[in-house]
Design an enzyme around this catalytic site. Structure first.
Site, PDB file in Angstrom:
ATOM      1  N   ALA A  14       0.836  -1.206   0.000  1.00 24.34           N
ATOM      2  CA  ALA A  14       0.000   0.000   0.000  1.00 24.34           C
ATOM      3  C   ALA A  14       0.867   1.249   0.000  1.00 24.34           C
ATOM      4  CB  ALA A  14      -0.940  -0.008   1.202  1.00 24.34           C
TER       5      ALA A  14
ATOM      6  N   GLY B 257       9.776  15.756  -4.865  1.00 26.19           N
ATOM      7  CA  GLY B 257       8.725  16.010  -5.835  1.00 26.19           C
ATOM      8  C   GLY B 257       8.590  14.921  -6.880  1.00 26.19           C
TER       9      GLY B 257
ATOM     10  N   HIS C 160      22.468   7.570  -4.039  1.00 33.48           N
ATOM     11  CA  HIS C 160      22.149   8.987  -4.023  1.00 33.48           C
ATOM     12  C   HIS C 160      23.370   9.828  -3.694  1.00 33.48           C
ATOM     13  CE1 HIS C 160      19.929  12.638  -3.293  1.00 33.48           C
ATOM     14  NE2 HIS C 160      18.920  12.055  -3.890  1.00 33.48           N
TER      15      HIS C 160
ATOM     16  N   ARG D   8      23.669  19.057  -7.673  1.00 36.03           N
ATOM     17  CA  ARG D   8      24.070  19.919  -8.787  1.00 36.03           C
ATOM     18  C   ARG D   8      24.066  21.388  -8.370  1.00 36.03           C
ATOM     19  NH1 ARG D   8      22.117  15.467  -9.962  1.00 36.03           N
ATOM     20  NH2 ARG D   8      22.887  14.208 -11.671  1.00 36.03           N
TER      21      ARG D   8
HETATM   22  C1  LIG Z   1      14.653   9.359   1.444  1.00 39.59           C
HETATM   23  C2  LIG Z   1      13.947   9.102   0.112  1.00 39.59           C
HETATM   24  C3  LIG Z   1      13.365  10.159  -0.578  1.00 39.59           C
HETATM   25  C4  LIG Z   1      12.736   9.934  -1.800  1.00 39.59           C
HETATM   26  N1  LIG Z   1      12.190  11.011  -2.478  1.00 39.59           N
HETATM   27  C5  LIG Z   1      11.617  10.833  -3.686  1.00 39.59           C
HETATM   28  C6  LIG Z   1      11.091  11.949  -4.433  1.00 39.59           C
HETATM   29  O1  LIG Z   1      11.148  13.093  -4.006  1.00 39.59           O
HETATM   30  N2  LIG Z   1      10.500  11.704  -5.627  1.00 39.59           N
HETATM   31  C7  LIG Z   1      10.406  10.426  -6.133  1.00 39.59           C
HETATM   32  O2  LIG Z   1       9.847  10.265  -7.225  1.00 39.59           O
HETATM   33  N3  LIG Z   1      10.889   9.347  -5.460  1.00 39.59           N
HETATM   34  C8  LIG Z   1      11.502   9.528  -4.260  1.00 39.59           C
HETATM   35  N4  LIG Z   1      12.015   8.447  -3.577  1.00 39.59           N
HETATM   36  C9  LIG Z   1      11.743   7.114  -4.092  1.00 39.59           C
HETATM   37  C10 LIG Z   1      10.291   6.726  -3.724  1.00 39.59           C
HETATM   38  O3  LIG Z   1      10.075   6.997  -2.347  1.00 39.59           O
HETATM   39  C11 LIG Z   1      10.001   5.230  -3.992  1.00 39.59           C
HETATM   40  O4  LIG Z   1      10.413   4.890  -5.302  1.00 39.59           O
HETATM   41  C12 LIG Z   1       8.502   4.947  -3.867  1.00 39.59           C
HETATM   42  O5  LIG Z   1       7.986   5.496  -2.672  1.00 39.59           O
HETATM   43  C13 LIG Z   1       8.222   3.460  -3.911  1.00 39.59           C
HETATM   44  O6  LIG Z   1       6.818   3.268  -3.761  1.00 39.59           O
HETATM   45  P1  LIG Z   1       6.207   1.810  -3.673  1.00 39.59           P
HETATM   46  O7  LIG Z   1       4.730   1.943  -3.615  1.00 39.59           O
HETATM   47  O8  LIG Z   1       6.773   0.976  -4.787  1.00 39.59           O
HETATM   48  O9  LIG Z   1       6.809   1.165  -2.317  1.00 39.59           O
HETATM   49  P2  LIG Z   1       6.616   1.500  -0.754  1.00 39.59           P
HETATM   50  O10 LIG Z   1       6.180   2.890  -0.489  1.00 39.59           O
HETATM   51  O11 LIG Z   1       7.867   0.994  -0.084  1.00 39.59           O
HETATM   52  O12 LIG Z   1       5.407   0.577  -0.340  1.00 39.59           O
HETATM   53  C14 LIG Z   1       5.548  -0.823  -0.207  1.00 39.59           C
HETATM   54  C15 LIG Z   1       4.301  -1.384   0.447  1.00 39.59           C
HETATM   55  O13 LIG Z   1       4.404  -2.819   0.450  1.00 39.59           O
HETATM   56  C16 LIG Z   1       4.138  -3.311   1.771  1.00 39.59           C
HETATM   57  N5  LIG Z   1       4.854  -4.585   1.926  1.00 39.59           N
HETATM   58  C17 LIG Z   1       6.163  -4.849   1.682  1.00 39.59           C
HETATM   59  N6  LIG Z   1       6.434  -6.157   1.912  1.00 39.59           N
HETATM   60  C18 LIG Z   1       5.260  -6.723   2.293  1.00 39.59           C
HETATM   61  C19 LIG Z   1       4.869  -8.041   2.681  1.00 39.59           C
HETATM   62  N7  LIG Z   1       5.740  -9.053   2.727  1.00 39.59           N
HETATM   63  N8  LIG Z   1       3.571  -8.247   3.044  1.00 39.59           N
HETATM   64  C20 LIG Z   1       2.661  -7.236   3.033  1.00 39.59           C
HETATM   65  N9  LIG Z   1       2.980  -5.971   2.668  1.00 39.59           N
HETATM   66  C21 LIG Z   1       4.250  -5.732   2.303  1.00 39.59           C
HETATM   67  C22 LIG Z   1       4.595  -2.189   2.707  1.00 39.59           C
HETATM   68  O14 LIG Z   1       3.962  -2.295   3.961  1.00 39.59           O
HETATM   69  C23 LIG Z   1       4.114  -0.961   1.906  1.00 39.59           C
HETATM   70  O15 LIG Z   1       2.731  -0.748   2.157  1.00 39.59           O
HETATM   71  C24 LIG Z   1      12.670   8.636  -2.349  1.00 39.59           C
HETATM   72  C25 LIG Z   1      13.271   7.566  -1.661  1.00 39.59           C
HETATM   73  C26 LIG Z   1      13.914   7.799  -0.444  1.00 39.59           C
HETATM   74  C27 LIG Z   1      14.591   6.655   0.256  1.00 39.59           C
END
Ligand SMILES: Cc1cc2nc3c(=O)[nH]c(=O)nc-3n(C[C@H](O)[C@H](O)[C@H](O)COP(=O)(O)OP(=O)(O)OC[C@H]3O[C@@H](n4cnc5c(N)ncnc54)[C@H](O)[C@@H]3O)c2cc1C
Length: 260
Positions: free
Chosen positions: A13, A53, A236, A253
């Site tokens: 989620a 963003g 990063h 940058r």
């Molecule tokens: C510090 C930081 C800053 C960032 N800033 C940016 C930004 O400004 N702009 C940008 O585009 N990207 C940014 N990123 C990258 C971005 O945050 C991620 O690429 C993105 O949030 C991934 O989303 P997701 O839905 O794939 O995963 P997640 O948000 O990690 O969600 C994964 C979900 O899966 C669930 N889950 C995992 N394993 C299981 C399991 N075994 N059983 C049940 N549930 C499970 C978790 O509970 C969670 O709900 C940043 C990353 C970091 C580390």
């Protein structure tokens, strides 16, 4: 043991899983029985940590273009990106920004009232749409709020999937542990979307949340599903050692903001 059955399960989620659930419910028009399962609370995926963003072409009349966004993305990947996926992404994301706006996200504004955009590492045009320094937090909460409109989505929080169930080479369900009660659960469904995020906690030093442990990928791999592009990890340039936070001053940058 009780077996819970749904048509579609969305595992995870974060921004990916929440958006997939809303789209499935919209397309299903009330005829799909959908479940969303997360090992965290639904409003606490890693995605809430994204700060800087979301890149999108919102102002072609000021010099940006879909071609330029696609080129920046492909160039940033050293030409290794799946270019069909890049093209689809840059075409889709401006509409997604407006969709989030219509669902209530408080995007930062310019003085003239239009959605603001700022520079971002790797982008040759200031195209990062943001909500203060809490972009991911507001995106997650906006999607979570929107999810409440759909009664056909059942939510399972703090429920960790442990294995996929496969019958005669066909996916049929998954096993999970309810982390609140310790109860073992079995889910069945016709279809599954895995949106469990990355695996960056495999590194000793990372800015990723403690939940980003790659177990979703691991259970898929153990069930025989192919996994793609595992080597694509973002290293990063502005992470601070040893605090683990991203530098907001003099970004990579020299633009005075972080790339994230
Ligand atoms: C510090 C930081 C800053 C960032 N800033 C940016 C930004 O400004 N702009 C940008 O585009 N990207 C940014 N990123 C990258 C971005 O945050 C991620 O690429 C993105 O949030 C991934 O989303 P997701 O839905 O794939 O995963 P997640 O948000 O990690 O969600 C994964 C979900 O899966 C669930 N889950 C995992 N394993 C299981 C399991 N075994 N059983 C049940 N549930 C499970 C978790 O509970 C969670 O709900 C940043 C990353 C970091 C580390």
């Amino acid at each position: 043991m009780e077996i819970v059955t749904h048509d579609l399960i969305i595992l995870g989620a974060g921004l990916a899983g929440l958006r997939a659930a809303i789209e499935a419910a919209r397309v299903g028009q009330g005829k799909l029985d959908i479940a969303i399962i997360a090992k965290t609370q639904l409003v606490r995926p890693h995605s809430v940590c994204a700060e800087g963003g979301t890149g999108a072409v919102m102002r072609p009349e000021e010099g940006d273009s879909l071609e330029l966004h696609a080129w920046d993305t492909v160039k940033g990947s050293d030409l290794l990106a799946d270019q069909d996926a890049v093209e689809l992404f840059v075409q889709t994301i401006p509409q997604e920004i407006l969709q989030l706006e219509h669902w209530g996200i408080p995007w930062a504004r310019r003085g003239d009232g239009r959605i603001n955009q700022r520079p971002f590492g790797g982008h040759s045009f200031p195209r990062a749409v943001f909500a203060a320094d809490k972009t991911g937090f507001f995106e997650v909460h906006t999607l979570y709020d929107t999810l409440q409109k759909y009664p056909d989505i059942t939510k399972y929080e703090e429920c960790m999937a442990t294995s996929l169930l496969v019958e005669e080479g066909q996916y049929c369900g998954l096993t999970a542990i309810d982390l609140k009660s310790g109860e073992f659960l079995v889910f069945r469904s016709k279809a599954l979307i895995i949106a469990t995020g990355g695996a960056c906690r495999i590194y000793g030093f990372t800015t990723y949340s403690h939940t980003v442990t790659g177990d979703g990928m691991a259970i898929a791999y153990r069930a025989g599903l192919p996994v793609k592009d595992m080597e694509f990890v973002q290293f990063h340039p502005t992470g601070l050692v040893p605090s683990g936070i991203l530098n907001y001053r003099g970004g990579s940058r020299g633009r005075g903001i972080s790339d994230q």
